[in-house]
Write a protein that holds these residues in place. Structure first.
Motif, mmCIF file in Angstrom:
data_model
loop_
_atom_site.group_PDB
_atom_site.id
_atom_site.type_symbol
_atom_site.label_atom_id
_atom_site.label_comp_id
_atom_site.label_asym_id
_atom_site.label_seq_id
_atom_site.Cartn_x
_atom_site.Cartn_y
_atom_site.Cartn_z
ATOM 1 N N TYR A 185 0.967 -1.482 -0.112
ATOM 2 C CA TYR A 185 0.103 -0.014 -0.069
ATOM 3 C C TYR A 185 1.175 1.153 0.045
ATOM 4 C CZ TYR A 185 -3.705 3.514 1.264
ATOM 5 O OH TYR A 185 -4.543 4.404 1.262
ATOM 6 N N ALA A 186 1.844 1.127 0.696
ATOM 7 C CA ALA A 186 2.830 2.285 0.675
ATOM 8 C C ALA A 186 3.566 2.562 -0.521
ATOM 9 C CB ALA A 186 4.096 2.291 1.865
ATOM 10 N N MET A 187 3.965 1.411 -1.206
ATOM 11 C CA MET A 187 4.437 1.450 -2.561
ATOM 12 C C MET A 187 3.566 2.003 -3.564
ATOM 13 S SD MET A 187 6.625 -1.732 -2.912
ATOM 14 C CE MET A 187 7.765 -1.366 -4.222
ATOM 15 N N ARG A 188 2.172 1.838 -3.277
ATOM 16 C CA ARG A 188 1.165 2.317 -4.372
ATOM 17 C C ARG A 188 0.938 3.938 -3.997
ATOM 18 N NH1 ARG A 188 -4.352 3.630 -3.561
ATOM 19 N NH2 ARG A 188 -5.700 3.306 -5.196
ATOM 20 N N GLU A 189 1.043 4.078 -2.789
ATOM 21 C CA GLU A 189 0.957 5.524 -2.481
ATOM 22 C C GLU A 189 2.021 6.366 -2.712
ATOM 23 O OE1 GLU A 189 -1.971 7.108 -0.286
ATOM 24 O OE2 GLU A 189 -2.503 5.349 -1.352
ATOM 25 N N LEU A 190 3.195 5.713 -3.053
ATOM 26 C CA LEU A 190 4.359 6.423 -3.740
ATOM 27 C C LEU A 190 4.337 6.100 -5.148
ATOM 28 C CD1 LEU A 190 7.282 5.154 -1.350
ATOM 29 C CD2 LEU A 190 6.380 7.473 -1.413
ATOM 30 N N ARG A 191 3.174 5.659 -5.873
ATOM 31 C CA ARG A 191 3.210 5.609 -7.304
ATOM 32 C C ARG A 191 4.331 4.789 -7.895
ATOM 33 N NH1 ARG A 191 0.694 10.358 -5.927
ATOM 34 N NH2 ARG A 191 -1.488 10.628 -6.772
ATOM 35 N N LEU A 192 4.677 3.703 -7.310
ATOM 36 C CA LEU A 192 5.855 2.772 -7.689
ATOM 37 C C LEU A 192 5.202 1.523 -8.556
ATOM 38 C CD1 LEU A 192 8.177 2.540 -4.576
ATOM 39 C CD2 LEU A 192 8.329 4.199 -6.678
ATOM 40 N N SER A 193 4.552 2.226 -9.637
ATOM 41 C CA SER A 193 3.895 1.214 -10.545
ATOM 42 C C SER A 193 4.772 0.318 -11.325
ATOM 43 C CB SER A 193 3.076 1.976 -11.676
ATOM 44 O OG SER A 193 4.028 2.562 -12.529
ATOM 45 N N SER A 194 4.353 -0.849 -11.840
ATOM 46 C CA SER A 194 5.266 -1.843 -12.509
ATOM 47 C C SER A 194 5.939 -1.212 -13.912
ATOM 48 C CB SER A 194 4.614 -3.080 -12.920
ATOM 49 O OG SER A 194 3.480 -2.768 -13.686
ATOM 50 N N ALA A 195 5.400 -0.185 -14.239
ATOM 51 C CA ALA A 195 5.679 0.497 -15.503
ATOM 52 C C ALA A 195 6.716 1.814 -15.260
ATOM 53 C CB ALA A 195 4.830 0.765 -16.447
ATOM 54 N N GLY A 196 6.479 2.075 -13.966
ATOM 55 C CA GLY A 196 7.172 3.331 -13.486
ATOM 56 C C GLY A 196 8.699 3.182 -13.080
ATOM 57 N N GLY A 197 9.020 4.208 -12.334
ATOM 58 C CA GLY A 197 10.471 4.228 -11.973
ATOM 59 C C GLY A 197 10.559 3.493 -10.493
ATOM 60 N N PHE A 198 11.916 3.364 -10.292
ATOM 61 C CA PHE A 198 12.464 2.613 -9.087
ATOM 62 C C PHE A 198 12.673 3.909 -8.024
ATOM 63 C CE2 PHE A 198 13.147 -0.557 -12.198
ATOM 64 C CZ PHE A 198 13.093 -1.707 -11.493
ATOM 65 N N ARG A 199 12.448 3.431 -6.717
ATOM 66 C CA ARG A 199 12.680 4.341 -5.615
ATOM 67 C C ARG A 199 13.638 3.687 -4.472
ATOM 68 N NH1 ARG A 199 9.378 8.594 -4.725
ATOM 69 N NH2 ARG A 199 10.470 9.278 -3.037
ATOM 70 N N LYS A 200 14.408 4.158 -3.824
ATOM 71 C CA LYS A 200 15.327 3.481 -2.960
ATOM 72 C C LYS A 200 14.327 2.899 -2.024
ATOM 73 C CE LYS A 200 19.489 4.910 -3.646
ATOM 74 N NZ LYS A 200 20.682 3.870 -3.783
ATOM 75 N N SER A 201 14.880 1.691 -1.558
ATOM 76 C CA SER A 201 14.237 0.673 -0.804
ATOM 77 C C SER A 201 13.955 1.412 0.866
ATOM 78 C CB SER A 201 15.110 -0.495 -0.547
ATOM 79 O OG SER A 201 14.833 -1.128 -1.844
ATOM 80 N N ALA A 202 15.061 2.125 1.208
ATOM 81 C CA ALA A 202 15.073 2.692 2.584
ATOM 82 C C ALA A 202 13.917 3.961 2.543
ATOM 83 C CB ALA A 202 16.554 3.622 2.610
ATOM 84 N N LYS A 203 13.682 4.489 1.292
ATOM 85 C CA LYS A 203 12.623 5.620 1.411
ATOM 86 C C LYS A 203 11.268 4.911 1.609
ATOM 87 C CE LYS A 203 9.637 8.819 0.150
ATOM 88 N NZ LYS A 203 9.455 9.987 1.056
ATOM 89 N N ILE A 204 11.203 3.776 0.729
ATOM 90 C CA ILE A 204 9.918 2.712 1.036
ATOM 91 C C ILE A 204 9.695 2.180 2.342
ATOM 92 C CG2 ILE A 204 8.600 0.720 -0.003
ATOM 93 C CD1 ILE A 204 10.313 1.142 -2.593
ATOM 94 N N SER A 205 10.708 1.558 2.924
ATOM 95 C CA SER A 205 10.833 1.106 4.443
ATOM 96 C C SER A 205 10.436 2.242 5.323
ATOM 97 C CB SER A 205 11.790 0.237 4.700
ATOM 98 O OG SER A 205 13.133 0.993 4.496
ATOM 99 N N GLY A 206 11.014 3.473 5.134
ATOM 100 C CA GLY A 206 10.919 4.423 5.918
ATOM 101 C C GLY A 206 9.426 4.844 6.127
ATOM 102 N N ASP A 207 8.761 5.119 4.638
ATOM 103 C CA ASP A 207 7.349 5.527 4.677
ATOM 104 C C ASP A 207 6.595 4.469 5.224
ATOM 105 O OD1 ASP A 207 8.173 7.564 3.222
ATOM 106 O OD2 ASP A 207 6.713 7.330 1.818
ATOM 107 N N VAL A 208 6.685 2.992 5.242
ATOM 108 C CA VAL A 208 5.777 2.093 5.823
ATOM 109 C C VAL A 208 6.021 2.240 7.371
ATOM 110 C CG1 VAL A 208 5.776 -0.484 6.014
ATOM 111 C CG2 VAL A 208 6.207 0.541 3.867
ATOM 112 N N MET A 209 7.138 2.297 7.785
ATOM 113 C CA MET A 209 7.624 2.402 9.306
ATOM 114 C C MET A 209 6.648 3.765 9.978
ATOM 115 S SD MET A 209 11.089 2.388 11.244
ATOM 116 C CE MET A 209 11.767 3.642 10.474
ATOM 117 N N GLY A 210 7.066 4.830 9.201
ATOM 118 C CA GLY A 210 6.658 6.048 9.443
ATOM 119 C C GLY A 210 4.894 6.341 9.578
ATOM 120 N N ASN A 211 4.236 5.653 8.551
ATOM 121 C CA ASN A 211 2.918 5.781 8.354
ATOM 122 C C ASN A 211 2.036 4.915 8.682
ATOM 123 O OD1 ASN A 211 3.526 8.247 6.977
ATOM 124 N ND2 ASN A 211 3.581 7.276 4.867
#
Length: 743
Positions: free
Chosen positions: A51-77
């Motif tokens: 769900y956090a990756m969806r909120e970051l708009r990390l679709s399968s056809a889009g770009g990549f984001r740092k895993s630290a950013k993803i895990s940070g959003d998951v932990m914080g939100n």
């Protein structure tokens, strides 16, 4: 004096307090950490990551984001736990050797099948896969309930819509309080086929569903060797296990040479540890038919196994390795899941698929109702637009002249608040004639769609038909004709082979075993003439000399009553003086060798100490599996081991150092594997000198000068036959002066 309110403590029994608090912890672990939801197959941490990756708009056809950013959003939100735990969960979703249909597309080092850990989260990047998007599809359409996050600032989904049965597709494992779960991955194509059958036949049995789902489909492949009846029972009860073997093939190297190549290893087996185990089996000689193991893997698995002898069948080699290594594992099944996100239950295959289908029906109904609400709102707006077009000049006049045009328009044209607001927000470019025609077309189209959706909500059959269509679309996207869709795990029958030992690989050849008095041993090829002289080291002389074969095992017994075993094939060659026995066995320095002979399976032996105690032992019970040997005769000092002779007859003749001889039946001696034995002959002075077995009817014989033989007949032996443990009588005239029976 003023009154003061004194604080008071509330008390409760410790047992109740601990019980209530532990129950809360247990329920939290079960529902919010360890057990997956039967509907989307996810635990909370995985659901929150997606769900956090969806909120970051990390679709399968889009770009990549740092895993630290993803895990940070998951932990914080959403997930107030350790970032390492969150990143580990994210990394696992990206590992195609752990997850059958990866939900995260990783870029960078996300670990490997050798067991290496992923790189730190600051180095890796990630985005969702198409499979993850299929699980999330419908979140914007009120498909599922949302709840407050841990601090009440955001909303998160209670469960995902899940377009495919992810619980079985990717499996799950976890340990809660008092319960656990372990579900293997399966093939989506087969799962959807079973779902379609269950839609068509809601009362289908588990046995019928297994025609569509024959068994798990592991991401690392392998071969299932579990009988179908066992698989059916496991899926029916929700508990069981599956035998999974590595996939292998034989490579022909020409000239009769071959090697085994393992191309797929069992699920969740680390390749590096598997190689270490195989190497350890070679080092410890537990698999004597395996000569070498090499890891030639690149992107694909390639483990090369070299046999020690080409005469061994590959099936025999692999059968042995399956028993002793992780080339064969048992994957346990425990389908303990949360039904409706609340109740833990061990479910059958049918119950799990039923939970998914019921969830899909609820998602369909909610999405349909959401669409109907949207259509109703749009139709209301369109009706207002059409009224505005029919009265365009008057609408423009009202807007230009009235300070508050909205109430005037509502009163004059009988509009709703929503319609009036939409007209006022209309763009000038929309005032074209063509727009009116498009609005009418759109209205007619929406009315038609509305009728269909109302009919859909009113008909259960139409709903299941729509769900079947959606499942077929998913099968087209992830089915057997796609990259991930082809079944990877095969099926076969488990052909059990007999265990093979090093002796089984040795060619049977005659040898002559030579052992000196100082304990130097060697083996000459062929059966040499035992009467011919043999050379020994200076100061040494012969002790044991006999014929044997390379396939024989040699039994050694020292004066402490301890037995040792060595393989005849391990003896050094006949040239030279040989090697010391003590290098081949762990015999203490103070011990002395008493007997050395080739092992004859089933042969009985008379074993006795100088104290006069003895018993009958089977040679099979003397064989030792360790270099340190095994204790056979328990001897108490100052006694020692005296003899170990084959039992060949029905009577025993015992002679003491006092030259008294006693004869009694062999049957009076017990057959034992180990012990002190029982008294054979009693002595006032000295001890036992020798003993032998013979057939009473043939008499007792011994050499008597110049190649002659003296035989004492049965009748003559009558005066020496007595009860066991008596002292006996002086030996017959002419008995050897050394008090030894012939060998």
């Amino acid at each position: 004096m003023s009154d003061t309110t004194m604080p008071h403590d509330s008390s409760e029994p410790l047992r109740r307090a601990i019980g209530e608090r532990y129950l809360q912890y247990a329920l939290s672990t079960i529902m919010h950490r360890a057990l997956p939801d039967a509907r989307d197959g996810l635990k909370p941490v995985h659901r929150r990551i997606l769900y956090a990756m969806r909120e970051l708009r990390l679709s399968s056809a889009g770009g990549f984001r740092k895993s630290a950013k993803i895990s940070g959003d998951v932990m914080g939100n959403y997930h107030p736990h350790g970032d390492a735990a969150i990143y580990d969960a994210l990394a696992r979703l990206a590992q195609d050797f752990n997850v059958r249909y990866p939900l995260v597309d990783g870029q960078g080092n996300f670990g490997n099948i050798d067991g290496d850990n992923p790189a730190a989260s600051r180095y890796t990047e990630a985005r969702m896969t198409a499979a993850a998007e299929a699980l999330l599809a419908g979140l914007d359409e009120n498909a599922v309930d949302f709840r407050d996050n841990y601090d009440g600032t955001l909303q998160e989904p209670v469960v995902l819509p899940a377009a495919f049965p992810n619980l079985l597709a990717n499996g799950s494992s976890g340990i809660a309080v008092g319960m656990a779960t372990n579900i293997p991955p399966h093939n989506i194509d087969e799962l959807i086929s079973a779902c379609l059958h269950l839609i068509k036949s809601p009362n289908a049995h588990d046995e019928t569903l297994i025609d569509h789902i024959p068994g798990p489909d592991f991401p690392t492949g392998g071969v299932l060797v579990e009988p179908r009846a066992s698989i059916v029972e496991s899926y029916r009860t929700g508990r069981g296990s599956f035998r999974l073997r590595a996939r292998w093939e034989v490579e022909d190297l020409g000239r009769g040479q071959w090697q085994v190549v393992v191309t797929e290893i069992p699920y969740q087996v680390q390749k590096s540890k598997l190689i270490e185990k195989l190497a350890d089996l070679i080092q410890s000689k537990k698999v004597p038919i395996l000569s070498d193991v090499r890891d030639e893997s690149a992107e694909d698995i390639r483990i090369v196994l070299e046999p020690r002898a080409r005469t061994v069948e590959p099936e025999v080699l692999m059968g042995t390795l399956f028993r002793l290594s992780d080339l064969e594992v048992r994957f346990s099944l425990n389908m303990n899941v949360l039904i409706d996100g609340r109740t833990p239950k061990v479910c059958s295959l049918r119950e799990v698929l039923r939970a998914f289908l019921d969830h899909r029906r609820e998602v369909l109904q909610r999405r349909t109702q959401h669409r109907l609400d949207k259509i109703a709102h749009r139709l209301e707006v369109l009706e207002g637009y059409i009224i505005a077009f029919l009265n365009l000049d008057r609408v423009i006049e009202i807007i230009r002249t009235e300070d508050e045009p909205k109430p005037v328009m509502i009163a004059e044209f009988t509009l709703t608040d929503v319609q009036a607001e939409a007209i006022l927000n209309m763009r000038l470019r929309s005032l074209r004639r063509l727009e009116e025609m498009e609005l009418r077309r759109e209205r007619d189209s929406l009315i038609e769609e509305q009728k269909d959706l109302v009919a859909l909500l009113a008909s259960e059959d139409l709903q299941w038909k729509r769900i079947a269509e959606e499942l077929r679309a998913v099968r087209k996207q992830f089915g057997r004709h796609t990259v991930f869709g082809e079944r990877r795990t095969g099926f076969s029958e488990a052909v059990e082979v007999a265990e093979i030992s090093l002796e089984d690989m040795i060619e049977r050849e005659p040898i002559t075993v030579i052992c000196s008095r100082m304990g130097w041993i060697r083996a000459m090829k062929g059966h040499a003439d035992l009467s011919q002289p043999v050379k020994y080291k200076d100061g040494d002389e012969g002790r044991f000399l006999f014929h044997a074969h390379t396939t024989d095992r040699l039994l050694l017994i020292d004066n402490t009553g301890r037995a040792y075993t060595i393989s005849a094939s391990a003896l050094p060659g006949g040239r030279g003086g040989g090697e010391p026995l003590r290098l081949m066995i762990d015999m203490p320095n103070e011990s002395e060798l008493v007997m050395l002979f080739p092992h004859v399976p089933g042969q009985k032996r008379l074993i006795a100490s100088t104290l006069g105690d003895g018993f009958v032992v089977l040679e099979d019970d003397i064989v030792a599996s360790q270099k340190a040997g095994k204790q056979v005769l328990n001897v108490r000092a100052p006694g020692r081991m005296a003899l170990c002779r084959p039992v060949e007859g029905d009577h025993v003749a015992v002679i003491g150092e006092n030259r008294k001889m006693l004869v009694f039946p062999v049957a009076e001696l017990p057959v034992m594997a180990r012990g002190k034995g029982i008294r054979m002959q009693s002595y006032k002075d000295g001890g036992l000198s020798d003993a032998a077995t013979f057939t009473l009817s043939q008499g007792l014989s011994w050499p008597f000068g110049d190649g002659k033989t003296r035989t004492v007949t049965e009748a003559e032996l009558a005066e020496w036959i007595g009860r066991r443990a008596t002292s006996g009588r002086m030996a017959p005239r002419g008995f050897p002066r050394d008090n030894k029976f012939p060998r």
